[in-house]
Motif scaffolding. Structure first.
Motif, PDB file in Angstrom:
ATOM      1  N   HIS A 103      24.471  -4.297 -21.681  1.00 12.13           N
ATOM      2  CA  HIS A 103      23.124  -3.190 -22.561  1.00 12.13           C
ATOM      3  C   HIS A 103      22.758  -3.947 -23.748  1.00 12.13           C
ATOM      4  O   HIS A 103      21.715  -4.247 -24.041  1.00 12.13           O
ATOM      5  CB  HIS A 103      23.522  -2.071 -22.829  1.00 12.13           C
ATOM      6  CG  HIS A 103      22.488  -1.159 -23.197  1.00 12.13           C
ATOM      7  ND1 HIS A 103      21.399  -0.645 -22.349  1.00 12.13           N
ATOM      8  CD2 HIS A 103      22.487  -0.371 -24.294  1.00 12.13           C
ATOM      9  CE1 HIS A 103      20.904  -0.038 -23.015  1.00 12.13           C
ATOM     10  NE2 HIS A 103      21.097   0.054 -24.266  1.00 12.13           N
ATOM     11  N   LYS A 139      20.408  -6.589 -22.717  1.00 17.36           N
ATOM     12  CA  LYS A 139      18.871  -6.166 -22.942  1.00 17.36           C
ATOM     13  C   LYS A 139      18.123  -5.892 -24.130  1.00 17.36           C
ATOM     14  O   LYS A 139      17.036  -5.840 -23.995  1.00 17.36           O
ATOM     15  CB  LYS A 139      19.211  -4.771 -21.777  1.00 17.36           C
ATOM     16  CG  LYS A 139      19.659  -5.116 -20.379  1.00 17.36           C
ATOM     17  CD  LYS A 139      19.893  -4.004 -19.619  1.00 17.36           C
ATOM     18  CE  LYS A 139      18.777  -2.938 -19.347  1.00 17.36           C
ATOM     19  NZ  LYS A 139      19.114  -1.708 -18.743  1.00 17.36           N
ATOM     20  N   ARG A 146       8.608 -11.462 -14.033  1.00 17.66           N
ATOM     21  CA  ARG A 146       8.975 -10.109 -13.528  1.00 17.66           C
ATOM     22  C   ARG A 146       8.103  -9.432 -12.441  1.00 17.66           C
ATOM     23  O   ARG A 146       8.697  -8.696 -11.420  1.00 17.66           O
ATOM     24  CB  ARG A 146       8.973  -9.069 -15.003  1.00 17.66           C
ATOM     25  CG  ARG A 146       9.838  -7.948 -14.791  1.00 17.66           C
ATOM     26  CD  ARG A 146       8.566  -6.584 -14.439  1.00 17.66           C
ATOM     27  NE  ARG A 146       9.274  -5.328 -14.337  1.00 17.66           N
ATOM     28  CZ  ARG A 146       8.682  -4.110 -13.898  1.00 17.66           C
ATOM     29  NH1 ARG A 146       7.256  -4.413 -13.911  1.00 17.66           N
ATOM     30  NH2 ARG A 146       9.248  -3.185 -14.002  1.00 17.66           N
ATOM     31  N   ASN A 192      15.707  -4.653 -11.975  1.00 17.08           N
ATOM     32  CA  ASN A 192      15.111  -4.547 -13.152  1.00 17.08           C
ATOM     33  C   ASN A 192      16.292  -5.154 -14.421  1.00 17.08           C
ATOM     34  O   ASN A 192      16.222  -5.696 -15.267  1.00 17.08           O
ATOM     35  CB  ASN A 192      14.522  -3.546 -13.447  1.00 17.08           C
ATOM     36  CG  ASN A 192      13.467  -3.640 -14.871  1.00 17.08           C
ATOM     37  OD1 ASN A 192      12.743  -4.485 -14.768  1.00 17.08           O
ATOM     38  ND2 ASN A 192      13.623  -2.768 -15.783  1.00 17.08           N
ATOM     39  N   ASP A 193      17.345  -4.471 -14.131  1.00 17.24           N
ATOM     40  CA  ASP A 193      18.585  -4.244 -15.205  1.00 17.24           C
ATOM     41  C   ASP A 193      19.141  -5.801 -14.975  1.00 17.24           C
ATOM     42  O   ASP A 193      19.364  -6.624 -16.059  1.00 17.24           O
ATOM     43  CB  ASP A 193      19.836  -3.495 -14.499  1.00 17.24           C
ATOM     44  CG  ASP A 193      19.418  -1.989 -15.214  1.00 17.24           C
ATOM     45  OD1 ASP A 193      18.292  -1.863 -15.833  1.00 17.24           O
ATOM     46  OD2 ASP A 193      20.039  -1.265 -14.734  1.00 17.24           O
ATOM     47  N   LEU A 198      16.579  -8.137 -16.976  1.00 11.77           N
ATOM     48  CA  LEU A 198      16.753  -8.002 -18.245  1.00 11.77           C
ATOM     49  C   LEU A 198      17.886  -8.702 -19.020  1.00 11.77           C
ATOM     50  O   LEU A 198      17.902  -9.307 -19.987  1.00 11.77           O
ATOM     51  CB  LEU A 198      16.340  -6.774 -18.862  1.00 11.77           C
ATOM     52  CG  LEU A 198      14.848  -6.150 -18.285  1.00 11.77           C
ATOM     53  CD1 LEU A 198      14.738  -4.769 -19.035  1.00 11.77           C
ATOM     54  CD2 LEU A 198      13.720  -7.081 -19.479  1.00 11.77           C
ATOM     55  N   THR A 199      18.872  -8.381 -18.256  1.00 12.82           N
ATOM     56  CA  THR A 199      20.174  -8.869 -18.604  1.00 12.82           C
ATOM     57  C   THR A 199      20.145 -10.790 -18.710  1.00 12.82           C
ATOM     58  O   THR A 199      20.593 -11.255 -19.931  1.00 12.82           O
ATOM     59  CB  THR A 199      21.308  -8.504 -17.881  1.00 12.82           C
ATOM     60  OG1 THR A 199      21.363  -7.013 -17.790  1.00 12.82           O
ATOM     61  CG2 THR A 199      22.718  -8.876 -18.171  1.00 12.82           C
ATOM     62  N   GLY A 213      18.046 -11.718 -21.660  1.00 10.02           N
ATOM     63  CA  GLY A 213      18.939 -11.732 -23.096  1.00 10.02           C
ATOM     64  C   GLY A 213      19.921 -12.718 -22.871  1.00 10.02           C
ATOM     65  O   GLY A 213      20.041 -13.407 -24.085  1.00 10.02           O
ATOM     66  N   VAL A 229      10.307  -4.173 -20.793  1.00 13.35           N
ATOM     67  CA  VAL A 229      11.380  -4.283 -21.806  1.00 13.35           C
ATOM     68  C   VAL A 229      11.719  -2.823 -22.561  1.00 13.35           C
ATOM     69  O   VAL A 229      12.984  -2.731 -22.550  1.00 13.35           O
ATOM     70  CB  VAL A 229      10.884  -5.428 -22.903  1.00 13.35           C
ATOM     71  CG1 VAL A 229      12.086  -5.521 -23.706  1.00 13.35           C
ATOM     72  CG2 VAL A 229      10.359  -6.755 -21.916  1.00 13.35           C
ATOM     73  N   SER A 264      12.797  -0.063 -20.149  1.00 13.01           N
ATOM     74  CA  SER A 264      14.231  -0.125 -19.518  1.00 13.01           C
ATOM     75  C   SER A 264      15.433  -0.265 -20.504  1.00 13.01           C
ATOM     76  O   SER A 264      16.412  -0.175 -20.085  1.00 13.01           O
ATOM     77  CB  SER A 264      14.174  -1.293 -18.564  1.00 13.01           C
ATOM     78  OG  SER A 264      12.835  -1.016 -17.740  1.00 13.01           O
ATOM     79  N   SER A 265      15.232  -0.428 -21.502  1.00 11.99           N
ATOM     80  CA  SER A 265      16.362  -0.702 -22.605  1.00 11.99           C
ATOM     81  C   SER A 265      16.387   0.263 -23.710  1.00 11.99           C
ATOM     82  O   SER A 265      17.735   0.577 -23.889  1.00 11.99           O
ATOM     83  CB  SER A 265      16.188  -2.188 -23.072  1.00 11.99           C
ATOM     84  OG  SER A 265      15.806  -2.914 -22.132  1.00 11.99           O
TER      85      SER A 265
END
Length: 410
Positions: free
Chosen positions: A127, A130, A260, A271-272, A275-276, A279, A363, A366-367
């Protein structure tokens, strides 16, 4: 303005080198160049202009200007061009491999190991990565807006582009936004500075240039047709990477919304996970485009692993290199046209809107779920923009913050 064999150095021995020499130099840079494309350009200047004197200051500035004008990863294009001028086409390939391989390997290893991060600590770490994306993309939007949208005309183009993306679910919305920016440029951005004078000469013939441009457009048009025929699933993925790489104007972070749309929207990557991985890409040196290696390794439904990572890397870097080779012999003529400069001003303004829309979705939405999430993202943003902290430090701070948040909640 000159990039020519006789301006790189006055010493013939310094003007030529071996591909192995180029590979070793760029491999070291690939292991140590943190901070994104602007920082990479600084590292290259220190290494090749100041220390090794492979080319002079003016030639380097001209080369950077060309690569920033074209779509694709600017720092990788600059590196490829330096390798090309030093040791021919094999030297250009050696420069790309050396600069790209370290971060690509690191992200593929992360792709294989991310699933092992379970429990509160692992969840918090992922997390936190993200939330890194929130700070990094916000910094990119802030910096690009100040540079590329300094007046109300270009700010308006950016706003319209963002609206197109935010209120349209069409897969062609991003292309339409960029195209609208290009159309509006000659109308709203006519106040371009006088075209630069001088001459650019590099070891690329017009025949090779035309072949490269032909290949660029043939793949851009032909891959979607082959994808429609459903010949091979790998062609579908390669097309998604290629289209993303062909449409990146204005910096590496712009690839985020393009990838994306290409991979999360059809359900190939969650999506997770997307973004992970994005990051994690901030924590490694080298070009941000190696994020494609991570995506290629985890893409579903058919997991390609290492082969998928290689497919992603080639697909996303290839269009930028083809159009660079294609533009080199014609750059002199093209850059003197005020109309071309106005078009690119409009396109760059639209790109700011594109990235601004991506900052909100996916971004932010979702975070950032809690006040604690916002606090961590805000700390990262301030570290980047005010304290000028390196992205690696922001990754570490955000990862620790994510772990702490999960421990407090649970």
């Amino acid at each position: 303005m000159t990039i020519a064999a006789n301006t790189i150095t006055k010493d013939e021995d310094r003007r030529t080198g071996s591909p192995l020499e180029v590979l070793l130099v760029f491999l070291r840079l690939g292991l140590t160049s943190f901070g994104g494309p602007i920082a990479h350009i600084g590292y290259f200047r220190e290494e090749f202009v100041v220390r090794r004197r492979w080319l002079d200051e003016q030639a380097y500035a001209d080369l950077v200007g060309l690569c920033q004008f074209l779509p694709g990863p600017a720092s990788s294009q600059v590196g490829f061009s330096i390798g090309l001028m030093r040791a021919g086409y094999i030297g250009g390939l050696a420069a790309w491999i050396g600069f790209t391989l370290p971060s690509a390997i690191a992200l593929v290893l992360f792709a294989y190991g991310a699933h092992a991060l379970s429990g509160p600590t692992g969840i918090g770490l992922l997390h936190g990565l993200k939330l890194v994306a929130v700070a990094i993309v916000a910094q990119a939007v802030w910096g690009m807006a100040r540079t590329l949208c300094p007046d109300r005309e270009r700010a308006s183009i950016a706003l319209v582009a963002a609206m197109v993306i935010l209120f349209s679910s069409s897969s062609t919305a991003q292309i339409a936004a960029i195209a609208l920016g290009g159309i509006a440029g000659p109308w709203l951005c006519r106040g371009a500075p006088p075209p630069a004078t001088g001459h650019i000469s590099v070891p690329v013939s017009r025949t090779v240039s035309l072949l490269a441009l032909s290949a660029f457009f043939l793949l851009l048009v032909g891959l979607p047709l082959m994808r429609g025929l459903g010949i091979l699933q790998g062609i579908t993925f390669f097309d998604a990477f290629y289209r993303s790489g062909a449409l990146v104007f204005g910096g590496g972070h712009v690839v985020l919304p393009l990838l994306r749309e290409a991979f999360v929207t059809p359900g190939w990557v969650s999506n997770d996970a997307f973004l992970t991985g994005y990051g994690a890409a901030q924590a490694v040196p080298g070009p941000l485009f190696t994020f494609a290696a991570y995506l290629g390794a985890i893409v579903q439904p058919s997991t390609y692993g290492i082969a998928g990572a290689a497919l992603g890397l080639i697909g996303i870097f290839l269009p930028g290199m083809l159009i660079l080779i294609g533009a080199l012999p014609f750059w002199d003529t093209f850059r003197r046209r005020a109309g071309a400069q106005a078009v690119m001003r409009g396109v760059n303004a639209a790109v700011v809107g594109l990235l601004g829309a991506a900052l909100y979705n996916p971004v932010w939405v979702s975070s950032v779920k809690t006040p604690g999430d916002f606090a961590i993202a805000l700390i990262g943003f301030v570290l980047l923009t005010v304290w000028r902290a390196p992205p690696l430090l922001v990754v570490i701070v955000s990862a620790i913050g994510g772990i702490v948040l999960v421990q407090v909640v649970t």
